[in-house]
Design an enzyme around this catalytic site. Structure first.
Site, PDB file in Angstrom:
ATOM      1  N   THR A   1       0.423  -0.364  16.685  1.00 49.34           N
ATOM      2  CA  THR A   1      -0.400  -0.978  17.727  1.00 49.34           C
ATOM      3  C   THR A   1       0.404  -1.399  18.948  1.00 49.34           C
ATOM      4  OG1 THR A   1      -1.978  -1.800  16.115  1.00 49.34           O
ATOM      5  CG2 THR A   1      -1.915  -2.957  18.186  1.00 49.34           C
TER       6      THR A   1
ATOM      7  N   ASP B   1       0.716   6.132  13.609  1.00 52.54           N
ATOM      8  CA  ASP B   1       0.076   4.946  13.043  1.00 52.54           C
ATOM      9  C   ASP B   1       0.795   4.718  11.711  1.00 52.54           C
ATOM     10  OD1 ASP B   1      -3.038   3.538  13.146  1.00 52.54           O
ATOM     11  OD2 ASP B   1      -1.889   3.451  11.282  1.00 52.54           O
ATOM     12  N   SER B   2       1.107   3.488  11.393  1.00 53.26           N
ATOM     13  CA  SER B   2       1.945   3.286  10.208  1.00 53.26           C
ATOM     14  C   SER B   2       1.234   3.633   8.904  1.00 53.26           C
ATOM     15  CB  SER B   2       2.510   1.867  10.157  1.00 53.26           C
ATOM     16  OG  SER B   2       1.559   0.958   9.685  1.00 53.26           O
ATOM     17  N   SER B   3      -0.058   3.893   8.950  1.00 54.06           N
ATOM     18  CA  SER B   3      -0.741   4.382   7.746  1.00 54.06           C
ATOM     19  C   SER B   3      -0.205   5.759   7.363  1.00 54.06           C
ATOM     20  CB  SER B   3      -2.246   4.490   7.992  1.00 54.06           C
ATOM     21  OG  SER B   3      -2.739   3.268   8.440  1.00 54.06           O
TER      22      SER B   3
ATOM     23  N   THR C   1       1.803  -2.562  11.800  1.00 56.53           N
ATOM     24  CA  THR C   1       1.862  -3.659  10.827  1.00 56.53           C
ATOM     25  C   THR C   1       1.382  -3.247   9.427  1.00 56.53           C
ATOM     26  OG1 THR C   1      -0.336  -4.394  11.520  1.00 56.53           O
ATOM     27  CG2 THR C   1       1.558  -5.461  12.559  1.00 56.53           C
ATOM     28  N   ASP C   2       0.526  -2.214   9.359  1.00 57.96           N
ATOM     29  CA  ASP C   2      -0.134  -1.914   8.085  1.00 57.96           C
ATOM     30  C   ASP C   2       0.837  -1.636   6.939  1.00 57.96           C
ATOM     31  OD1 ASP C   2      -2.516  -2.305   9.331  1.00 57.96           O
ATOM     32  OD2 ASP C   2      -3.025  -0.186   9.527  1.00 57.96           O
TER      33      ASP C   2
ATOM     34  N   THR D   1       4.797  -9.557   2.817  1.00 57.28           N
ATOM     35  CA  THR D   1       3.504  -8.894   2.632  1.00 57.28           C
ATOM     36  C   THR D   1       2.654  -9.141   3.862  1.00 57.28           C
ATOM     37  OG1 THR D   1       3.573  -9.162   0.239  1.00 57.28           O
ATOM     38  CG2 THR D   1       1.399  -8.973   1.193  1.00 57.28           C
TER      39      THR D   1
ATOM     40  N   ARG E   1      -0.375  -4.020 -11.702  1.00 56.03           N
ATOM     41  CA  ARG E   1      -0.701  -5.330 -11.138  1.00 56.03           C
ATOM     42  C   ARG E   1      -1.557  -6.104 -12.126  1.00 56.03           C
ATOM     43  NH1 ARG E   1      -1.294  -6.014  -5.055  1.00 56.03           N
ATOM     44  NH2 ARG E   1      -0.145  -7.837  -5.765  1.00 56.03           N
TER      45      ARG E   1
ATOM     46  N   CYS F   1      -1.276 -12.117  -7.996  1.00 54.38           N
ATOM     47  CA  CYS F   1      -1.134 -13.324  -7.167  1.00 54.38           C
ATOM     48  C   CYS F   1      -0.023 -13.104  -6.146  1.00 54.38           C
ATOM     49  CB  CYS F   1      -0.750 -14.539  -8.013  1.00 54.38           C
ATOM     50  SG  CYS F   1      -1.982 -15.007  -9.211  1.00 54.38           S
TER      51      CYS F   1
END
Ligand code: ASP
Length: 345
Positions: free
Chosen positions: A15, A59-61, A91-92, A168, A248, A281
């Site tokens: 971005t 795009d970082s995706s 940022t993604d 994160t 997870r 968590c």
């Protein structure tokens, strides 16, 4: 003659450098000239800022291990020419890139500061300017002995520098987009920039930085949830070529006690798969011996990821698998050790 610091600014996309497409209205990566044009303040630094741009910016995706290898090469090739490196990134997936680079750049003695923004740099209310300008400040900071103040991979965003492999993305909305829930901030940038040096990694200043370029992405992340199906789990665990699983779990590392789940996990372990327990968590650590339902996982060969982020666990597995391709026991052991300050031991 006074020393003029040098920084390499690597633009991967995201971005911070995007523009709105007049036809679709969506944000898309733009070129670097546009970005620098919008931050004339950079000229006020007594720092030489050289630039390197991903072609095309992404795009970082779309970030992938191939791009991490490119970044590692770029930093390693120019390591002796610069005091620090700034990576501009979407940022993604920034936390994944920060984690991967922390493993790929061993014994880092210079700052690698990753930053970006929530609003494009050309917009009036952009957060990109402050992020970039403070990142330059941090990337060039040295102590009295001439050592870098931040000899590690960090994410600078919203007034804080965080350890890259502890971070994160926590918000798609706020300027304070990142947090390191299990490790305190490395630097706080308010009126003054405060460096918490006791929290930083301590490299061996006499030794060179060792770059690594290989990653093996035969790994998957899956989340447990009440009602998860046996056939789907078995399918994942028996996927050919799959070498590792980040599972997870609930709370402090707990899972349903269904015999089929434990059996499937045991089979996976026996077949050489590394299964790492990471909690859903954000804060706190996996403690498999706290509850019976966690204890059974341990018996099935699942190893603890302690208080690691999922981004750290998955990239660490890619890194270790490329180094120890036929040695799951070594990978299991190293997953429980801190290689770059990613877990609290
Ligand atoms: N989609 C963008 C990216 O990660 C979001 C951002 O940069 O904030 O590239």
């Amino acid at each position: 003659m006074t020393y003029r610091s040098k920084v390499l600014l690597i633009y991967t996309g995201g971005t911070i450098g995007m523009n709105r497409n007049p036809h679709t209205g969506a944000l898309e990566p733009f070129d670097f000239e546009h970005l620098l044009y919008n931050v004339p303040e950079l000229k006020q630094f007594d720092t030489q800022i050289d630039t390197y741009q991903f072609d095309p910016p992404i795009d970082s995706s779309d970030m992938s291990p191939r791009h991490w290898t490119d970044l590692s090469h770029c930093i390693a090739d120019h390591y002796n020419d610069y005091d620090g490196f700034i990576v501009l990134h979407g940022t993604d997936t920034m936390a994944y890139t920060a984690s991967a680079l922390s493993y790929m750049l061993e014994n880092l003695t210079k700052p690698v500061i990753i930053t970006g923004s929530q609003l494009p740099i050309g917009q009036l209310r952009t957060d990109g300017k402050e992020n970039l300008i403070t990142a330059v400040e941090i990337a060039t900071a040295r102590d009295e002995e001439g050592h870098a103040m931040v000899p590690e991979v960090g994410i600078y965003f919203g007034g804080h520098l965080l350890r890259g492999n502890r971070t994160t993305k926590q918000s798609a909305e706020e300027f304070n987009a990142f947090e390191s829930f299990n490790y305190p901030h490395l630097v706080n940038a308010g009126v003054n920039i405060t460096y918490h040096r006791e929290r930083m990694l301590k490299p061996d200043w006499e030794k060179p930085m060792t770059p690594h370029f290989r990653l093996d992405n035969n790994v998957i992340i899956f989340s447990l949830f009440p009602g998860i199906r046996e056939d789907l789990i078995r399918h994942i665990i028996h996927t050919p070529n799959l070498k590792a699983i980040v599972m997870r779990t609930f709370g402090s590392g707990n899972a349903p006690q269904s015999p089929w789940l434990l059996k499937a996990l045991r089979e996976g372990t026996r077949n050489g798969k590394v299964i790492v327990n990471i909690s859903q968590c954000m804060q706190g650590a996996v403690e498999m011996s706290r509850y019976d339902c966690g204890f059974h996982l341990q018996e099935a060969g699942v190893v603890s990821g302690y208080d690691q982020t999922v981004e750290s666990a998955v990239t660490k597995l890619m890194f270790l698998q490329s180094h120890y391709p036929d040695d799951p026991d070594t990978i299991r052991r190293l997953m429980g050790q801190s290689l770059r300050g990613e877990i609290t031991v």
